[in-house]
Structures are given as C-alpha cells and as structure tokens.
Design a protein around this motif. Structure first.
Motif, PDB file in Angstrom:
ATOM      1  N   CYS A 242       3.457   4.984  -2.412  1.00 23.49           N
ATOM      2  CA  CYS A 242       3.246   4.244  -1.160  1.00 23.49           C
ATOM      3  C   CYS A 242       2.152   3.185  -1.233  1.00 23.49           C
ATOM      4  N   GLY A 243       1.458   3.066  -2.359  1.00 28.32           N
ATOM      5  CA  GLY A 243       0.337   2.145  -2.393  1.00 28.32           C
ATOM      6  C   GLY A 243      -0.891   2.766  -1.752  1.00 28.32           C
ATOM      7  N   ALA A 244      -1.979   1.993  -1.737  1.00 21.69           N
ATOM      8  CA  ALA A 244      -3.239   2.537  -1.234  1.00 21.69           C
ATOM      9  C   ALA A 244      -3.300   2.429   0.278  1.00 21.69           C
ATOM     10  N   ILE A 245      -3.609   3.545   0.945  1.00 20.02           N
ATOM     11  CA  ILE A 245      -3.780   3.546   2.404  1.00 20.02           C
ATOM     12  C   ILE A 245      -5.175   4.087   2.699  1.00 20.02           C
ATOM     13  N   GLY A 246      -5.957   3.291   3.402  1.00 25.22           N
ATOM     14  CA  GLY A 246      -7.361   3.640   3.598  1.00 25.22           C
ATOM     15  C   GLY A 246      -7.652   4.306   4.921  1.00 25.22           C
ATOM     16  N   PHE A 247      -8.877   4.772   5.052  1.00 27.85           N
ATOM     17  CA  PHE A 247      -9.503   5.254   6.291  1.00 27.85           C
ATOM     18  C   PHE A 247      -9.029   6.609   6.796  1.00 27.85           C
ATOM     19  N   VAL A 248      -7.767   7.006   6.492  1.00 30.49           N
ATOM     20  CA  VAL A 248      -7.314   8.313   6.987  1.00 30.49           C
ATOM     21  C   VAL A 248      -8.173   9.424   6.367  1.00 30.49           C
ATOM     22  N   GLY A 249      -8.482   9.283   5.072  1.00 34.80           N
ATOM     23  CA  GLY A 249      -9.288  10.283   4.370  1.00 34.80           C
ATOM     24  C   GLY A 249     -10.716  10.354   4.879  1.00 34.80           C
ATOM     25  N   LEU A 250     -11.147   9.318   5.568  1.00 34.07           N
ATOM     26  CA  LEU A 250     -12.499   9.307   6.124  1.00 34.07           C
ATOM     27  C   LEU A 250     -12.519   9.886   7.533  1.00 34.07           C
ATOM     28  N   VAL A 251     -11.501   9.486   8.326  1.00 35.20           N
ATOM     29  CA  VAL A 251     -11.503   9.798   9.761  1.00 35.20           C
ATOM     30  C   VAL A 251     -11.042  11.234  10.028  1.00 35.20           C
ATOM     31  N   ALA A 252      -9.936  11.640   9.365  1.00 40.05           N
ATOM     32  CA  ALA A 252      -9.347  12.946   9.672  1.00 40.05           C
ATOM     33  C   ALA A 252     -10.345  14.102   9.507  1.00 40.05           C
ATOM     34  N   GLY A 298      -0.941   0.182   5.741  1.00 36.26           N
ATOM     35  CA  GLY A 298      -2.347   0.167   5.303  1.00 36.26           C
ATOM     36  C   GLY A 298      -3.190  -0.723   6.202  1.00 36.26           C
ATOM     37  N   VAL A 299      -2.564  -1.805   6.700  1.00 37.90           N
ATOM     38  CA  VAL A 299      -3.278  -2.709   7.597  1.00 37.90           C
ATOM     39  C   VAL A 299      -3.517  -2.026   8.946  1.00 37.90           C
ATOM     40  N   VAL A 300      -2.498  -1.283   9.415  1.00 44.33           N
ATOM     41  CA  VAL A 300      -2.649  -0.580  10.699  1.00 44.33           C
ATOM     42  C   VAL A 300      -3.774   0.449  10.628  1.00 44.33           C
ATOM     43  N   THR A 301      -3.772   1.276   9.560  1.00 43.44           N
ATOM     44  CA  THR A 301      -4.827   2.308   9.470  1.00 43.44           C
ATOM     45  C   THR A 301      -6.191   1.647   9.339  1.00 43.44           C
ATOM     46  N   ALA A 302      -6.256   0.515   8.614  1.00 44.31           N
ATOM     47  CA  ALA A 302      -7.549  -0.163   8.462  1.00 44.31           C
ATOM     48  C   ALA A 302      -7.994  -0.767   9.788  1.00 44.31           C
ATOM     49  N   LEU A 303      -7.036  -1.357  10.539  1.00 41.90           N
ATOM     50  CA  LEU A 303      -7.391  -1.962  11.827  1.00 41.90           C
ATOM     51  C   LEU A 303      -7.863  -0.903  12.816  1.00 41.90           C
ATOM     52  N   LEU A 304      -7.254   0.283  12.754  1.00 44.11           N
ATOM     53  CA  LEU A 304      -7.683   1.365  13.655  1.00 44.11           C
ATOM     54  C   LEU A 304      -8.932   2.057  13.108  1.00 44.11           C
ATOM     55  N   GLY A 305      -8.992   2.180  11.774  1.00 38.55           N
ATOM     56  CA  GLY A 305     -10.064   2.954  11.151  1.00 38.55           C
ATOM     57  C   GLY A 305     -11.386   2.224  11.061  1.00 38.55           C
ATOM     58  N   ALA A 306     -11.352   0.914  10.785  1.00 35.22           N
ATOM     59  CA  ALA A 306     -12.600   0.176  10.582  1.00 35.22           C
ATOM     60  C   ALA A 306     -13.518   0.218  11.807  1.00 35.22           C
ATOM     61  N   PRO A 307     -12.973  -0.041  13.035  1.00 35.68           N
ATOM     62  CA  PRO A 307     -13.868   0.065  14.203  1.00 35.68           C
ATOM     63  C   PRO A 307     -14.456   1.464  14.354  1.00 35.68           C
ATOM     64  N   PHE A 308     -13.642   2.484  14.046  1.00 40.21           N
ATOM     65  CA  PHE A 308     -14.148   3.861  14.125  1.00 40.21           C
ATOM     66  C   PHE A 308     -15.289   4.058  13.134  1.00 40.21           C
ATOM     67  N   PHE A 309     -15.100   3.534  11.922  1.00 36.10           N
ATOM     68  CA  PHE A 309     -16.117   3.639  10.882  1.00 36.10           C
ATOM     69  C   PHE A 309     -17.411   2.971  11.342  1.00 36.10           C
TER      70      PHE A 309
END
Lengths: 322, 234
Positions: A242-252, A298-309
């Motif tokens: 699936c390629g690299a998907i970010g932020f889920v591993g940080l937020v969950a 990956g863009v969706v998770t980053a767009l949702l995850g970055a503000p949370f981060f």
C-alpha cells in the motif's frame, strides 16, 4: 479498559468494515439487480481487498506504534522512528523499478528487505544493548538516509511512468489491490500483531523503568529486538502493498492509552483496533470526498494527523511550562 | 538452615569487584559509601539486573530461574530514579508490583500501610517527587518479597516521612530481608541491624552500625568525622 468500551470498539471496527464493503451502496445495489455474480465479484475482488488492507494496515500501525512508544517510553515515537517504514519504502521503490508495482511477492520481499536492512543498520549503529536515546538517534538518521535515497531513486527513475507510479505509491493507496495482494499484507500483519500482544506484560512493566522491568525477570534486550523485528516484518509487508501511510501509528496508541488508564502494554489491542478504524474511516473519506478524483489515503491521514500532532506538541509544552 | 540470602562472586565489570554477601535471617541491612562506590551495582547484581556475574540464592532458590509472580514474591527492587514513564494512577502503579492474582483489597492494604490512600486516584505525573516516591516504595513493598532491595528509599521524603518509612522498614525486616543503600549515616545507624561500607566497588567493612559509625572506616572512606554530634570534614 472496561468490557463495555472493548465491545463498543470492536463494534465500531465491525461497522466501519461493513461500511467499507457497502459504501457507496448505489452502484452495488443496481449491479446486484442486473447481475448478481458480478456484484459479488465486485465485493470480493475490489471492495473486500480494500477493506481488508485498511483494517490490517491500520491495526498494524496502531499496534506497532503502541509497542514502540512503550519501548521508548515516548508518546511521540512511531514505526517511522526505527527507520523501518522508510527502509521498507526504499526497498519497495528499488524493487519496483525492476519488477513493477504489480508484483506483490517481489515488492514484499523488497520492502521487508529494506526494513530488515534498516534494522540491521540500526543494530550496527546502536548496538544490541543500545540505550533508548542512541536507538532514537540512529533510527532518525536511518529514516533521513532512506528518505534521501528514495528521493534520489525517484530522481533517477528509468522512465516518467516509473516515476509517476513510484510517486503515487509513496503517497499510499489501498485501491486496485487484488485479494491475494491484500493477503500478502494482512497475514504477516496479523501474525506480527498477535506476537506483539504477547509482549504486553513486559511493555507494561517498562512504566517503572528498565531496571525494574529487568528485576521482574524481563529480558529487555530480547524485548527490544522482538518489537523492532515484528514491527519491521508487519509494517514492511503492509508498506510493500500500500505504500507509506503516516500518522496512524502515532495517533492510535495515544487514544489507546486513554482507554487503558495510561498503561502502554495494555494499550496494544485498543491501539490496533483504533488504528484499523482510523484507516477504514480515512478510506471512506477518500471514497466520499466530492473532488472528482481519488485522494491518496496517505494524504488524508497526514491532513487529519498533522494538526493533531501539532496540538499534541503544543499541549505537551503547555503542560511542561505549568 | 538455608540462609535467606546467599550471594557469591557477584561481579560487574569496572563497577563491582567479586563480592560475597550472606543474610542468615530477616534483618535490616544498610549499604553506605561515597558516590560511585558500588552500592547501586551491588543492588543490581542482587536483583539480576544487567550483566552481573556470580550466584544469588534467596531461600535457596535462584531468582534468575524464577519469572513472573514467583520472582515478584522472591525479590523487589526500588531504583534511585523516581521517574515514571507513563501517567498511570497511583493505584495502578502499586498494582504493577503485585502478583497477577492479587485483588483490589491487596492494593488497598499496601496503600493504607504507607498512608497513600489519598494518592490512589491521582495521576502520577501530577504528584510531587516525594509523593511519587511514597507510591514507588509502596509498589516495591507490595508483594511482601523475601528480599527487598531499595536504592535510597528515604530520598525526596520530608523529615516526618523519612522517620515513618524507616520505622516501617524496621517493622517489615522482622519477616523480610531489607537491603537499603543510604546516604544518611545517622538514619542508617539508628534503624539498621547491620551496615556495610563500600568503597571502590568493594565491601570494606561489615558490622553493627553503631560500631562502624564511630569507627575509623567512616573517617577513611568518607573523609568526615563526628564532632559534637554533627559530621564535620576532616
């Protein structure tokens, strides 16, 4: 975590999985009336792999994030931290130039090889009995190196098509994967998660520090090695497909620990469920977003995850100041 | 009779020279020595932390071969650091020290013993260092282990709590072996049954505290002596 919370969490995952199979329902219903066999084929060949991948990849990211955060005693740690995600991405991109992005076995081997390479480099740099800080620094350096090499590989792409394929894959996508491709990611992920769950008591004891965990009889070196290897194998297998998907591993894991009173080991299963739910939900956003074309997940998770981060960083600074 | 603790040839490279230590029956043993003299290393070697060589037997059993609940009942270790990695509640912190079968009543008992009931529901990251210390001590005492290994148990506690803790340790040393590394010579001398002085990774003296505190070893190892009731530099 109370029984009620646990049931609600499982129910949420189940609902999102079902939604992932059925939404958008319009096409499916009209197809069902025209050709039942085709409707089932659509479910089996297109929607099931996609839902399965979202669930497996999300759960893998959640569980490995929780394990790595417990190991490093750091809520900002994530699977990327050990350099394995970026190593896997590099391995997959290089393999794809030879075999293309539609050869799951070659890609899996390439990605796991990349993850393993990053891991071996990490062990070489930091040593088998590395202090946490050394391990963090080495992981960061390897991530940066693998990222730079991936960019170099993109710049030296053999053709514009290869560049485009690699670029799109790097943004992460669950679309157009076959059931066998999905199983290539889901089965290693499931095995890695089950093995990680066995480490829960040792990871919980790290709340009291490494010395106390060792006095309880836990072999911390072995624990460290197991967490890093299982993360590399599970995440590597998912990255390959699936390629690299970010932020889920940080937020969950952060939400997972809220359900377990802060205990990092006990948070593994909730974090896996939340990770799966997050990626299933993100994929639904991808499908339903009225943009005319498909967003990379990956863009969706980053767009949702970055503000949370960012919120998390500000929150931590504010707490420290107080 | 099997000794409570029988440790032979304990050694950690560059930190602890080969050391033997025996404890026949429950007692309160105090380790004193300058910074870097090997107190923590000796506690580590006894707790099976890190790469210590040598043999340890607690009631004739090798703690390294025990795991999980069995090990928790054999020994317990309190590190000098009072840091706690995750913001758990006081109650669940104490529960981490207990064997898996222990119920809530057991946690309540431990909290009550150290008068820490009020801390039970509070998050440990919102407590003072002294309050955290009390919870961590409660965690270490919780499983009533045969051997209690404490690194500077009285550190960070206010004067009243230092005395209350020492009284408590004195009481539990009637049935458990307590080994505590300490810096306060007077507190150690007042409550301990036995004192070891460490220097340069070796035990240089092993005797009743009253004898040692007044003797020449304290002078030579610490470079201080008692004059008119207070400790003065030589």
């Amino acid at each position: 975590m109370s029984l009620r919370t646990a049931l609600l969490l499982w129910l949420l995952v189940l609902l999102l999985f079902a939604a992932s199979l059925l939404v958008p329902a319009g096409d499916l219903v009209s197809l069902f009336h025209q050709d039942r066999g085709l409707a089932f084929a659509l479910l089996r060949e297109l929607r099931l792999p996609r839902a399965l991948l979202a669930l497996a990849y999300g759960a893998m990211l959640g569980a490995s994030g929780a394990a790595i955060q417990a190991l490093f005693a750091n809520p900002l740690a994530s699977p990327d931290l050990t350099g394995t995600t970026s190593g896997a991405a590099l391995g997959a991109v290089l393999t794809a130039y030879i075999f293309g992005f539609s050869a799951p076995l070659a890609l899996s081997i390439g990605a796991m090889g990349g993850a393993l390479g990053a891991l071996l480099l990490l062990l070489f740099l930091a040593g088998p009995a590395a202090e946490t800080a050394t391990l963090l620094l080495a992981g960061l350096a390897i991530s940066a190196l693998a990222g730079a090499l991936t960019t170099l590989a993109l710049a030296l792409a053999p053709s514009p098509f290869a560049f485009y394929d690699a670029y799109e894959w790097l943004m992460g996508s669950l679309i157009d994967r076959s059931l066998s491709q999905a199983l290539f990611a889901a089965l290693p992920a499931l095995a890695a998660i089950l093995l990680l769950l066995r480490l829960r008591p040792a990871l919980d004891s790290l709340t009291l520090g490494e010395e106390v965990a060792m006095s309880f009889g836990h072999d911390i070196r072995r624990l460290r090695l197991l967490v890093v290897c299982l993360t590399a194998a599970g995440v590597g297998a998912c990255v390959a497909i699936c390629g690299a998907i970010g932020f889920v591993g940080l937020v969950a894991p952060i939400f997972g620990r809220r359900l377990t009173g802060g205990h990092p080991g006990r948070a593994l299963l909730p974090a896996a469920l939340i990770g799966g739910a997050l990626l299933l939900a993100s994929d639904l956003v991808v499908r339903l977003a009225p943009l005319g074309r498909t967003l990379p997940i990956g863009v969706v998770t980053a767009l949702l995850g970055a503000p949370f981060f960012l919120w998390l960083v500000v929150h931590m600074r504010w707490r420290m100041r107080r | 009779m099997t000794p409570m603790l029988d440790a032979r040839g304990l050694r950690i490279r560059d930190r602890l020279d080969p050391t033997d230590l025996g404890i026949e029956a429950p007692q309160f043993l105090c380790l004193v020595g300058p910074n870097g003299s090997g107190k923590t290393s000796l506690l580590h070697a006894l707790a099976g932390i890190g790469d210590a060589e040598g043999e340890v037997r607690i009631d004739g059993r090798d703690p390294r071969l025990a795991a999980g609940d069995e090990r928790k009942r054999l020994l317990s270790y309190l590190p000098a650091s009072r840091d706690i990695a995750w913001p758990v509640s006081g109650r669940s912190l104490v529960a981490l020290g207990l064997p898996s079968g222990a119920g809530d009543a057991e946690v309540e008992r431990v909290l009550a013993e150290l008068d820490a009931d009020a801390l039970a529901e509070r998050r440990v990251d919102r407590l003072s260092t002294g309050e955290r210390s009390r919870l961590l001590i409660a965690r270490a005492l919780a499983p009533r282990p045969r051997l209690l290994l404490l690194d500077e148990p009285a550190a960070n506690l206010d004067p009243q709590w230092q005395l209350r803790l020492m009284e408590h340790l004195r009481r539990v040393s009637g049935s458990q072996a307590v080994v505590a590394a300490m810096h306060d010579l007077d507190l150690a001398a007042r409550y301990a049954d036995r004192m070891l002085i460490l220097d340069g990774g070796r035990i240089v003296a092993d005797d009743a505290p009253a004898e040692l505190v007044e003797g020449s070893d304290v002078r030579s190892v610490f470079g201080i002596e008692r004059r008119g009731g207070t400790w003065e530099l030589l």
